[in-house]
Write an enzyme that holds these catalytic residues in place. Structure first.
Site, mmCIF file in Angstrom:
data_model
loop_
_atom_site.group_PDB
_atom_site.id
_atom_site.type_symbol
_atom_site.label_atom_id
_atom_site.label_comp_id
_atom_site.label_asym_id
_atom_site.label_seq_id
_atom_site.Cartn_x
_atom_site.Cartn_y
_atom_site.Cartn_z
ATOM 1 N N ILE A 21 -22.457 50.417 11.156
ATOM 2 C CA ILE A 21 -23.729 50.099 11.815
ATOM 3 C C ILE A 21 -24.670 49.306 10.919
ATOM 4 O O ILE A 21 -25.634 48.732 11.393
ATOM 5 C CB ILE A 21 -24.467 51.348 12.370
ATOM 6 C CG1 ILE A 21 -24.725 52.391 11.288
ATOM 7 C CG2 ILE A 21 -23.721 51.957 13.534
ATOM 8 C CD1 ILE A 21 -25.712 53.457 11.774
ATOM 9 N N GLN A 23 -24.849 46.959 6.982
ATOM 10 C CA GLN A 23 -24.334 46.585 5.668
ATOM 11 C C GLN A 23 -25.484 46.057 4.833
ATOM 12 O O GLN A 23 -26.029 44.986 5.124
ATOM 13 C CB GLN A 23 -23.242 45.524 5.805
ATOM 14 C CG GLN A 23 -22.719 45.083 4.459
ATOM 15 C CD GLN A 23 -21.485 44.209 4.539
ATOM 16 O OE1 GLN A 23 -21.185 43.653 5.587
ATOM 17 N NE2 GLN A 23 -20.791 44.069 3.426
ATOM 18 N N GLY A 24 -25.894 46.821 3.843
ATOM 19 C CA GLY A 24 -26.998 46.408 2.979
ATOM 20 C C GLY A 24 -26.468 45.930 1.650
ATOM 21 O O GLY A 24 -25.250 45.819 1.451
ATOM 22 N N ALA A 25 -27.388 45.631 0.727
ATOM 23 C CA ALA A 25 -26.983 45.115 -0.576
ATOM 24 C C ALA A 25 -26.199 46.177 -1.349
ATOM 25 O O ALA A 25 -25.282 45.872 -2.111
ATOM 26 C CB ALA A 25 -28.218 44.704 -1.367
ATOM 27 N N GLU A 26 -26.552 47.420 -1.118
ATOM 28 C CA GLU A 26 -25.983 48.467 -1.949
ATOM 29 C C GLU A 26 -24.995 49.368 -1.231
ATOM 30 O O GLU A 26 -24.130 49.969 -1.857
ATOM 31 C CB GLU A 26 -27.144 49.331 -2.472
ATOM 32 C CG GLU A 26 -26.939 49.815 -3.875
ATOM 33 C CD GLU A 26 -27.663 51.120 -4.090
ATOM 34 O OE1 GLU A 26 -27.159 51.937 -4.870
ATOM 35 O OE2 GLU A 26 -28.716 51.317 -3.476
ATOM 36 N N ALA A 27 -25.160 49.462 0.093
ATOM 37 C CA ALA A 27 -24.354 50.454 0.808
ATOM 38 C C ALA A 27 -23.936 49.975 2.191
ATOM 39 O O ALA A 27 -24.568 49.102 2.780
ATOM 40 C CB ALA A 27 -25.148 51.740 0.944
ATOM 41 N N VAL A 29 -23.222 51.575 6.023
ATOM 42 C CA VAL A 29 -23.507 52.786 6.777
ATOM 43 C C VAL A 29 -22.631 52.798 8.026
ATOM 44 O O VAL A 29 -22.548 51.799 8.743
ATOM 45 C CB VAL A 29 -25.007 52.868 7.128
ATOM 46 C CG1 VAL A 29 -25.288 54.061 8.014
ATOM 47 C CG2 VAL A 29 -25.842 52.949 5.852
ATOM 48 N N LYS A 52 -22.770 57.289 4.600
ATOM 49 C CA LYS A 52 -23.300 56.195 3.777
ATOM 50 C C LYS A 52 -22.374 56.040 2.581
ATOM 51 O O LYS A 52 -22.121 56.996 1.858
ATOM 52 C CB LYS A 52 -24.738 56.519 3.344
ATOM 53 C CG LYS A 52 -25.399 55.394 2.566
ATOM 54 C CD LYS A 52 -26.910 55.558 2.504
ATOM 55 C CE LYS A 52 -27.530 54.449 1.676
ATOM 56 N NZ LYS A 52 -28.998 54.503 1.674
ATOM 57 N N ASP A 164 -38.905 53.015 -1.361
ATOM 58 C CA ASP A 164 -38.519 51.836 -0.564
ATOM 59 C C ASP A 164 -39.033 52.034 0.868
ATOM 60 O O ASP A 164 -38.276 52.026 1.834
ATOM 61 C CB ASP A 164 -36.993 51.696 -0.583
ATOM 62 C CG ASP A 164 -36.515 50.376 0.017
ATOM 63 O OD1 ASP A 164 -37.346 49.456 0.189
ATOM 64 O OD2 ASP A 164 -35.316 50.267 0.323
HETATM 65 N N1 LIG Z 1 -29.296 59.434 9.051
HETATM 66 C C1 LIG Z 1 -29.391 58.325 9.779
HETATM 67 N N2 LIG Z 1 -29.595 58.398 11.121
HETATM 68 C C2 LIG Z 1 -29.659 57.271 11.868
HETATM 69 N N3 LIG Z 1 -29.538 56.019 11.394
HETATM 70 C C3 LIG Z 1 -29.333 55.888 10.065
HETATM 71 C C4 LIG Z 1 -29.259 57.014 9.192
HETATM 72 N N4 LIG Z 1 -29.049 56.572 7.936
HETATM 73 C C5 LIG Z 1 -28.988 55.227 8.030
HETATM 74 N N5 LIG Z 1 -29.161 54.800 9.292
HETATM 75 C C6 LIG Z 1 -29.154 53.394 9.784
HETATM 76 O O1 LIG Z 1 -28.501 52.570 8.833
HETATM 77 C C7 LIG Z 1 -29.423 51.638 8.248
HETATM 78 C C8 LIG Z 1 -29.146 51.466 6.768
HETATM 79 O O2 LIG Z 1 -29.210 52.732 6.115
HETATM 80 P P1 LIG Z 1 -30.034 52.915 4.759
HETATM 81 O O3 LIG Z 1 -29.834 54.316 4.276
HETATM 82 O O4 LIG Z 1 -31.441 52.469 4.999
HETATM 83 O O5 LIG Z 1 -29.243 51.931 3.796
HETATM 84 P P2 LIG Z 1 -29.682 50.602 2.997
HETATM 85 O O6 LIG Z 1 -29.833 51.055 1.584
HETATM 86 O O7 LIG Z 1 -28.552 49.660 3.215
HETATM 87 O O8 LIG Z 1 -30.995 50.101 3.590
HETATM 88 C C9 LIG Z 1 -30.810 52.203 8.561
HETATM 89 O O9 LIG Z 1 -31.794 51.213 8.620
HETATM 90 C C10 LIG Z 1 -30.579 52.879 9.902
HETATM 91 O O10 LIG Z 1 -30.637 51.948 10.962
HETATM 92 MG MG LIG Z 2 -32.706 51.019 4.275
#
Ligand SMILES: Nc1ncnc2c1ncn2[C@@H]1O[C@H](COP(=O)(O)OP(=O)(O)O)[C@@H](O)[C@H]1O
Ligand SMILES: [Mg+2]
Length: 266
Positions: A21, A23-27, A29, A52, A164
């Protein structure tokens, strides 16, 4: 590139359904229907979970890479665990494999009518695109902004800094037809009681709101700050609340001034 990373995560989580769902710079999901130690009959219908995953970075020395992934994963899981213990809205921690950079947690979001996840950012964007000016500044929006501010106030009063605070790292959960904010994404979070750290946290959110929701930003930010203040007036924080609030807001003014000077210098 993404396929390679997906192979990496599948190696650690064989036979687990994974739906990417974000794809960020670090992780990366993923959403999954599988719970790590609870079998399907015990789960609610269609219940989904979040995984994650912090992949290894080929450009880092393997030993350093392992240490960084491990410490960030532990850091994020610890922060979530502390929030869960305090009862501050955040995903419940389900499981953590810190050697492989994996955190399994509760899925908090629901889908908005346009299919996007109910982050604070998507929700405000959805309103701005689809609703009238009155709806964008309705009592409901005011209440959500206030609750977000109050949640951050409680976080800070527990000497926790998000690190953040953008509007995508705040998820709106649907609690019997009312939106309730919850925090996610604690890769940069720290424990600190310093007014400076709290002020920077608030400033980051203020800037995020101004840059992504500019039309109504002033209103949103002032409701957020009212909510932030209200947390400091709660009975449980009364003794220290006022002093802490005054210190942080004074610092926030300094941080804003520094920000303005920096943008003037380019
Ligand atoms: N526990 C969660 N419940 C619902 N959506 C989530 C959850 N954790 C992450 N997401 C979705 O995944 C995206 C990226 O997760 P995040 O932890 O913010 O990682 P990043 O470090 O890549 O920003 C979030 O913006 C959100 O849309
Ligand atoms: Mg985030």
């Amino acid at each position: 590139m993404t396929e390679k990373i997906i192979l990496q995560v599948q190696k650690h989580l064989p036979n687990i359904d994974l739906d990417i769902i974000s794809q960020g710079a670090e992780a990366l999901v993923f959403q999954t229907k599988t719970h790590p130690y609870c079998s399907n009959p015990y789960l609610k219908n269609n219940q989904k979970f979040i995984i994650k995953f912090r992949p290894s970075k080929p450009y880092r020395h393997p030993k350093i890479d392992f240490q960084i992934t491990k410490s960030r994963t532990i850091g994020e899981a610890k922060f979530i665990y502390k929030l869960n213990k305090l009862g501050l809205p955040s995903p419940s921690l389900i499981s953590c494999d810190f050697n492989n950079g994996i955190i399994w947690m509760e899925n908090l979001g629901i889908n908005l009518p346009n299919g996007n996840v109910s982050s604070f950012k998507n929700w405000l964007w959805y309103l701005e695109k689809n609703e009238s000016i009155e709806d964008c500044t309705s009592a409901e929006v005011e209440e959500v902004c206030f609750k977000v501010g109050q949640l951050i106030g409680k976080l800070h009063l527990n000497e926790m800094i998000h690190g953040d605070l953008t509007t995508s790292n705040i998820i709106l959960t649907d609690d019997s037809n009312k939106w309730d904010p919850a925090l996610i994404d604690f890769g940069l979070s720290t424990f600190s009681g310093l007014a400076e750290d709290k002020a920077v946290d608030l400033y980051v959110l203020e800037r995020a709101i101004t840059s992504t929701h500019s039309v109504f930003a002033e209103k949103y930010n002032s409701w957020l700050l009212e909510g932030y203040k209200s947390a400091h007036e709660l009975k449980e924080f009364k003794k220290i609340g006022k002093k802490k609030y005054d210190e942080t807001i004074k610092r926030l003014e300094d941080v804003r001034l520094r920000g303005r000077k920096r943008s003037m210098l380019g």
